[in-house]
Design a protein around this motif. Structure first.
Motif, short mmCIF file in Angstrom:
data_model
loop_
_atom_site.label_atom_id
_atom_site.label_comp_id
_atom_site.label_asym_id
_atom_site.label_seq_id
_atom_site.Cartn_x
_atom_site.Cartn_y
_atom_site.Cartn_z
N ALA A 189 39.63 51.73 20.39
CA ALA A 189 39.62 50.38 20.32
C ALA A 189 40.61 49.88 19.24
N LYS A 209 35.79 43.34 23.89
CA LYS A 209 35.97 43.03 25.41
C LYS A 209 34.62 42.66 25.74
N ASN A 260 28.74 43.55 30.26
CA ASN A 260 29.52 44.68 29.49
C ASN A 260 30.07 44.22 28.31
N HIS A 261 30.03 44.85 27.03
CA HIS A 261 30.54 44.24 25.80
C HIS A 261 30.86 45.30 24.98
N THR A 262 31.51 45.18 24.03
CA THR A 262 31.97 45.91 22.80
C THR A 262 30.64 45.89 21.84
N ALA A 263 30.20 47.03 21.66
CA ALA A 263 28.88 47.27 20.80
C ALA A 263 29.18 47.47 19.30
N SER A 264 30.34 47.51 18.96
CA SER A 264 30.48 47.96 17.63
C SER A 264 30.06 46.90 16.58
N GLN A 281 36.29 52.91 23.77
CA GLN A 281 36.63 51.98 23.03
C GLN A 281 35.31 50.98 22.52
N GLY A 282 34.22 51.64 22.74
CA GLY A 282 33.21 50.97 22.23
C GLY A 282 32.37 49.86 23.09
N VAL A 283 32.94 49.97 24.40
CA VAL A 283 32.36 49.04 25.33
C VAL A 283 31.04 49.52 25.94
N SER A 284 29.75 48.83 25.76
CA SER A 284 28.71 49.25 26.36
C SER A 284 28.59 48.72 27.62
N SER A 285 27.97 49.56 28.72
CA SER A 285 27.69 48.76 30.11
C SER A 285 26.56 49.60 30.43
#
Lengths: 209, 151
Positions: free
Chosen positions: A39, A152, A166-170, B81-85
């Motif tokens: 990322a 995202k 859906n989303h970046t979870a960091s 990329q750290g994107v969770s779904s």
């Protein structure tokens, strides 16, 4: 070497070998053999530009995050699994930080402002560590904030007219000047996470930690 | 010789019958827990470990509970990329001697269209529907900020 053998040899060197190299190169760079792209890093907070409100209705933005170290992450309150788990993890880290938890900004920004109103955020964050602030706002400002953090997100329909995100979870860490320090990824143990947070405080706290 | 043959036949019959019987009686569900909900608008969740101590694979086909209009096994995955779904996973096959863990950040029972709030300290009944039978369990509801039954 006969003439025929010579032609074959030349073909091998001149055509087959370069083609093979190209194929290998494609495989490693763009093809299935490519390394996963990591990322992109968030901007410095001083370079960000967005206007939101916190869960008590106060106007907030990048300037709110300058002056103290910051821990920021994106999610949504209709998320049953990863968001409450991340908030519970963060609450645990903040408990371990003790008094330092009140000397930093910990902010949960929603990617689902349609459902996550200030009131919804207020109720939700009340179940976690009291230092956690919930930020929401108009779609366009959420989109600007997400872009600045290089986050995202995407709305995904589910069965029965619902949707999930859906989303970046960091979790992103910044120092008091707004410089990006590091990321804490989902499921990193507290033994790794807490020292990373302390690093956002700078040198003097690292000694204590 | 005749005896040996009989013994082998008997053993084979026993093996086959026990294999045929592998089903809900060989399934153990450990450490079930759920998170309290805020009202009923948001989906609920349940976690557990499902173990197959039988001699044949078992298939978990569906979930049923009175607390949710629809219950399904979903999986959260996070890409590089750290994107969770999150997505439904369909049938889950558990091999003999193996287990499936429903845990935060991975597989979970997603409780959609909640019919009642999940209140900390309460528990609710959840039925695991396997291809050849059902297992009913009692799921205790922990706090919203719970990370698991141990904490």
């Amino acid at each position: 070497m006969t003439r025929r053998q010579y032609v074959l040899f030349a073909l091998l060197i001149g055509v087959v070998a370069p083609a093979l190299l190209l194929a290998v190169g494609w495989w490693q760079v763009d093809g299935p053999g490519a390394k996963p792209k990591t990322a992109p890093l968030p901007l410095a907070i001083s370079e960000m530009d967005f206007s939101l409100s916190d869960h008590e209705g106060n106007p907030v933005g990048p300037a709110t995050l300058i002056g103290r170290p910051s821990m920021v992450f994106f999610g949504f309150t209709f998320c049953p699994d990863i968001c409450p788990t991340t908030l519970a993890d963060i609450s645990g880290w903040l408990n371990l930080l003790g008094a330092d938890a009140d000397s930093m900004n910990t902010v949960f920004i929603t990617v689902d402002p349609a459902r996550d109103t200030a009131a919804a955020m207020a109720e939700y964050v009340s179940y976690f560590h009291p230092a956690i602030r919930g930020w929401t706002g108009p779609d366009a400002e959420i989109a600007k904030a997400a872009a600045d953090f290089r986050v995202k997100f995407e709305r995904v329909p589910t069965e029965g007219n619902g949707y999930t995100m859906n989303h970046t979870a960091s979790v992103f860490l910044f120092d008091a000047t707004g410089r990006f320090v590091s990321t804490i990824d989902y499921h990193e143990p507290r033994e790794v996470a807490v020292p990373k947070i302390r690093r956002a405080f700078g040198q003097q706290n690292e000694v204590q930690g | 010789m005749k005896n040996t043959c009989r013994t082998i036949t008997l053993m084979l019959a026993l093996f086959l019958s026990s294999a045929a019987l592998a089903g809900p009686s060989d399934i153990t569900v450990e450490k079930p827990w759920s998170r309290a909900s805020i009202g009923t608008a948001r989906p609920g969740v349940a976690y557990m470990v499902i173990r197959n101590d039988g001699a044949t694979p078992v298939t978990l086909a569906a979930l049923q509970t009175e607390v949710a209009g629809m219950a399904q096994i979903h999986q959260t995955s996070t890409n590089e990329q750290g994107v969770s779904s999150m997505a439904p996973v369909g049938d889950i096959v558990i091999q003999p001697g193996a287990f499936v863990a429903l845990a935060p950040g991975g597989l979970h029972a997603m409780l959609m269209n909640l019919q009642q709030p999940l209140v900390e300290g309460d528990s609710f009944s959840l039925v695991l529907v396997f291809e050849d039978g059902e297992v009913s369990i009692d799921v205790p509801v922990l706090g919203i900020a719970a990370r698991g039954p141990e904490e």
